[in-house]
Enzyme design. Sequence first.
Site, short mmCIF file in Angstrom:
data_model
loop_
_atom_site.label_atom_id
_atom_site.label_comp_id
_atom_site.label_asym_id
_atom_site.label_seq_id
_atom_site.Cartn_x
_atom_site.Cartn_y
_atom_site.Cartn_z
N ARG A 1 11.28 5.00 12.11
CA ARG A 1 12.30 3.80 12.51
C ARG A 1 12.67 3.73 13.53
O ARG A 1 12.88 4.48 14.59
CB ARG A 1 13.10 3.96 11.05
N LYS B 1 16.18 16.92 8.10
CA LYS B 1 15.18 16.04 7.70
C LYS B 1 14.06 16.70 7.35
O LYS B 1 13.47 17.15 8.06
CB LYS B 1 14.89 14.84 8.90
N ARG C 1 28.95 13.66 9.62
CA ARG C 1 29.27 15.11 9.75
C ARG C 1 29.44 15.71 8.83
O ARG C 1 30.48 15.80 7.70
CB ARG C 1 30.20 15.21 11.15
C1 BTN Z 1 11.48 7.31 10.13
O1 BTN Z 1 11.98 7.37 11.26
O2 BTN Z 1 11.97 8.76 9.24
C2 BTN Z 1 10.10 7.46 9.11
C3 BTN Z 1 8.80 7.58 10.44
C4 BTN Z 1 7.42 7.55 9.61
C5 BTN Z 1 6.44 8.31 9.49
C6 BTN Z 1 4.96 7.48 8.84
S1 BTN Z 1 3.75 8.66 9.57
C7 BTN Z 1 2.78 7.61 8.54
C8 BTN Z 1 3.09 6.07 9.20
N1 BTN Z 1 2.30 5.88 9.78
C9 BTN Z 1 3.26 5.62 11.52
O3 BTN Z 1 2.84 5.14 12.56
N2 BTN Z 1 4.53 5.57 11.01
C10 BTN Z 1 3.92 6.30 10.20
#
Ligand code: BTN
Length: 259
Positions: free
Chosen positions: A64, A130, A258
């Site tokens: 994101r 995470k 936090r």
């Molecule tokens: C985040 O920032 O938390 C979202 C991460 C999303 C990653 C996934 S991996 C499969 C798909 N392909 C990508 O390029 N991104 C998503």
Amino acid sequence: MTLELLNVEKISAAIESSNAARLAALHIFDTIDSTNSYLLEKAKSNAPAGSVCLAEQQTKGRGRLGREWYSPYAVNIYCSILWRFPHLSQDISGLSIAVAVMVANALRKYGISAEIQLKWPNDVWVANRKLAGILLERNDKTGVVIGIGLNLDVQEANEKSWIDVAELTGRPVQRNFLVGLLLNELLEKLPVYATRGISAFLAEWEKADVLRNKVVSVQTPLQIISGTMRGISEQGELLLEDETGVVRRFSYGEVSVRF
Ligand code: BTN
């Protein structure tokens, strides 16, 4: 750790036949730029709902807010699915929420017994670290690519704010079984979202909402606002009570907390 490469038969074995009927295509790549980019491109040429793309590694995996997504070879899960909704509003916050609930369910079915926490808009955490991230991207009016990055083994990254499935279960991860459970859940519940919307997922979200009643800061491109998180709206927006007692709604932004 034993390396289990992605395998169509093993993945399919974990998908119930009623849901398998909704799987339109399963593309597995050794290396790809981004599984989301691949399906966004496919969507342009009318790829059907239920098209799935998986890869052992991504060279341009994205997260994101324009961030990079850590995507080394054959250790984690990089999974995207295209879905089409006849009436999808401009704001897809509700779908974000629903997908996070689906990912959490798949993890529980896999056997993660630790409490799974959901952090608005769609992060999946355990023990305040995470475990998975979700990136929704739109191509046209009805199509959405849902990208899921699930950490199975991120020890090498040495990033303390991340956690992985191997650490949580203490044993080698059955990648194909876990991908199969994830797809099974998505194929079953995305149609539920299409008909009932977020309302079918709100109760489960609320049980796992890690930010509720915490003091947080929300950063948008325009401002940073602090306040107390008061849950989410019926549309999936974050509700933030500022210091004057006014509750403000956010449909995007980055939340810091936090503990
Ligand atoms: C985040 O920032 O938390 C979202 C991460 C999303 C990653 C996934 S991996 C499969 C798909 N392909 C990508 O390029 N991104 C998503």
